[in-house]
Write a protein that holds these residues in place. Structure first.
Motif, mmCIF file in Angstrom:
data_model
loop_
_atom_site.group_PDB
_atom_site.id
_atom_site.type_symbol
_atom_site.label_atom_id
_atom_site.label_comp_id
_atom_site.label_asym_id
_atom_site.label_seq_id
_atom_site.Cartn_x
_atom_site.Cartn_y
_atom_site.Cartn_z
ATOM 1 N N GLU A 27 57.751 -2.681 -57.346
ATOM 2 C CA GLU A 27 56.960 -3.836 -57.272
ATOM 3 C C GLU A 27 55.533 -3.547 -57.964
ATOM 4 N N SER A 28 54.981 -2.463 -57.880
ATOM 5 C CA SER A 28 53.760 -2.463 -58.716
ATOM 6 C C SER A 28 53.899 -2.089 -59.838
ATOM 7 N N ALA A 29 55.134 -1.486 -60.469
ATOM 8 C CA ALA A 29 55.621 -1.350 -61.542
ATOM 9 C C ALA A 29 55.649 -2.713 -62.516
ATOM 10 N N ILE A 30 56.387 -3.829 -61.541
ATOM 11 C CA ILE A 30 56.541 -5.193 -62.132
ATOM 12 C C ILE A 30 55.388 -5.689 -62.297
ATOM 13 N N ARG A 31 54.326 -5.604 -61.427
ATOM 14 C CA ARG A 31 53.005 -6.266 -61.490
ATOM 15 C C ARG A 31 52.384 -5.784 -62.805
ATOM 16 N N GLU A 32 52.414 -4.361 -62.726
ATOM 17 C CA GLU A 32 51.711 -3.632 -64.012
ATOM 18 C C GLU A 32 52.354 -4.008 -65.446
ATOM 19 N N THR A 33 53.494 -4.140 -65.493
ATOM 20 C CA THR A 33 54.341 -4.210 -66.519
ATOM 21 C C THR A 33 54.336 -5.668 -67.141
ATOM 22 N N PHE A 34 54.389 -6.768 -66.359
ATOM 23 C CA PHE A 34 54.762 -7.957 -66.499
ATOM 24 C C PHE A 34 53.632 -8.927 -66.018
ATOM 25 N N ASP A 35 52.903 -8.463 -65.065
ATOM 26 C CA ASP A 35 51.780 -9.301 -64.707
ATOM 27 C C ASP A 35 52.358 -10.560 -63.693
ATOM 28 N N LEU A 36 53.307 -10.108 -63.268
ATOM 29 C CA LEU A 36 54.404 -11.147 -62.080
ATOM 30 C C LEU A 36 54.319 -10.690 -60.889
ATOM 31 N N SER A 37 54.716 -11.783 -59.874
ATOM 32 C CA SER A 37 54.729 -11.062 -58.505
ATOM 33 C C SER A 37 56.441 -10.703 -58.553
ATOM 34 N N ALA A 38 56.627 -9.908 -57.480
ATOM 35 C CA ALA A 38 57.979 -9.426 -57.432
ATOM 36 C C ALA A 38 58.851 -10.720 -57.485
ATOM 37 N N GLY A 39 58.675 -11.873 -56.625
ATOM 38 C CA GLY A 39 59.589 -12.980 -56.436
ATOM 39 C C GLY A 39 59.576 -13.674 -57.751
ATOM 40 N N ASP A 40 58.513 -13.757 -58.513
ATOM 41 C CA ASP A 40 58.883 -14.451 -59.965
ATOM 42 C C ASP A 40 59.579 -13.554 -60.668
ATOM 43 N N TYR A 41 59.256 -12.202 -60.712
ATOM 44 C CA TYR A 41 60.140 -11.371 -61.614
ATOM 45 C C TYR A 41 61.550 -11.581 -61.543
ATOM 46 N N TYR A 42 61.924 -11.337 -60.068
ATOM 47 C CA TYR A 42 63.433 -11.579 -59.508
ATOM 48 C C TYR A 42 64.148 -12.937 -59.848
ATOM 49 N N ARG A 43 63.268 -13.907 -59.809
ATOM 50 C CA ARG A 43 63.731 -15.293 -60.067
ATOM 51 C C ARG A 43 64.220 -15.266 -61.497
ATOM 52 N N MET A 44 63.127 -14.816 -62.324
ATOM 53 C CA MET A 44 63.514 -14.579 -63.868
ATOM 54 C C MET A 44 64.716 -13.785 -64.117
ATOM 55 N N LEU A 45 64.546 -12.669 -63.513
ATOM 56 C CA LEU A 45 66.040 -11.539 -63.668
ATOM 57 C C LEU A 45 67.112 -12.474 -63.204
ATOM 58 N N GLY A 46 67.122 -13.150 -62.282
ATOM 59 C CA GLY A 46 68.469 -13.816 -61.691
ATOM 60 C C GLY A 46 68.825 -14.875 -62.857
ATOM 61 N N ASP A 47 68.083 -15.591 -63.202
ATOM 62 C CA ASP A 47 68.348 -16.428 -64.542
ATOM 63 C C ASP A 47 68.935 -15.896 -65.682
ATOM 64 N N LEU A 48 68.122 -14.711 -66.027
ATOM 65 C CA LEU A 48 68.293 -13.946 -67.226
ATOM 66 C C LEU A 48 69.784 -13.347 -67.096
ATOM 67 N N ILE A 49 70.332 -12.686 -65.944
ATOM 68 C CA ILE A 49 71.631 -12.204 -65.880
ATOM 69 C C ILE A 49 72.716 -13.138 -66.014
ATOM 70 N N ASP A 50 72.517 -14.487 -65.989
ATOM 71 C CA ASP A 50 73.418 -15.616 -66.062
ATOM 72 C C ASP A 50 73.496 -16.033 -67.545
ATOM 73 N N HIS A 51 72.588 -15.499 -68.445
ATOM 74 C CA HIS A 51 72.504 -15.767 -69.714
ATOM 75 C C HIS A 51 73.427 -15.118 -70.624
ATOM 76 N N PRO A 52 74.344 -15.646 -71.496
ATOM 77 C CA PRO A 52 75.338 -15.016 -72.208
ATOM 78 C C PRO A 52 74.746 -13.964 -73.152
ATOM 79 N N ALA A 53 73.710 -14.401 -73.781
ATOM 80 C CA ALA A 53 73.042 -13.299 -74.672
ATOM 81 C C ALA A 53 72.733 -11.902 -73.974
ATOM 82 N N ALA A 54 72.419 -12.040 -72.619
ATOM 83 C CA ALA A 54 71.922 -10.889 -71.791
ATOM 84 C C ALA A 54 73.108 -10.017 -71.691
ATOM 85 N N MET A 55 74.541 -10.736 -71.701
ATOM 86 C CA MET A 55 75.557 -10.209 -71.290
ATOM 87 C C MET A 55 76.043 -9.129 -72.658
ATOM 88 N N ASP A 56 75.521 -9.946 -73.827
ATOM 89 C CA ASP A 56 76.031 -9.515 -75.185
ATOM 90 C C ASP A 56 74.895 -8.377 -75.470
#
Length: 83
Positions: A27-56
């Protein structure tokens, strides 16, 4: 036409591959790296892993993250059915 990943999305996938090398907690690495809360980061990650380009871009990582998400969903569902 399928869009590729943004630089931020690429950075998120890279972070997921190697976040433990940042030292400290995730969580501190997320905040430091992306300036996001853990919740916001995991929402973005969840959307991202459904993106076909992420699979590619990183099929092994995306499949692993999808399996982890499915396992968590099943565990939550099982807990709800026991209550």
């Amino acid at each position: 036409m399928q869009q590729g990943l943004s630089e931020r999305e690429t950075d998120i996938l890279g972070f997921e591959r190697s976040w433990w090398t940042h030292g400290g907690g995730k969580e501190s690495a997320i905040r430091e790296t992306f300036d996001l809360s853990a919740g916001d980061y995991y929402r973005m990650l969840g959307d991202l892993i459904d993106h076909p380009a992420a699979m590619d871009a990183d099929p092994l990582l995306v499949r692993r993250l999808r399996r982890q998400r499915l396992t968590r969903q099943r565990e939550r569902s099982a807990r709800r059915s026991q209550d």
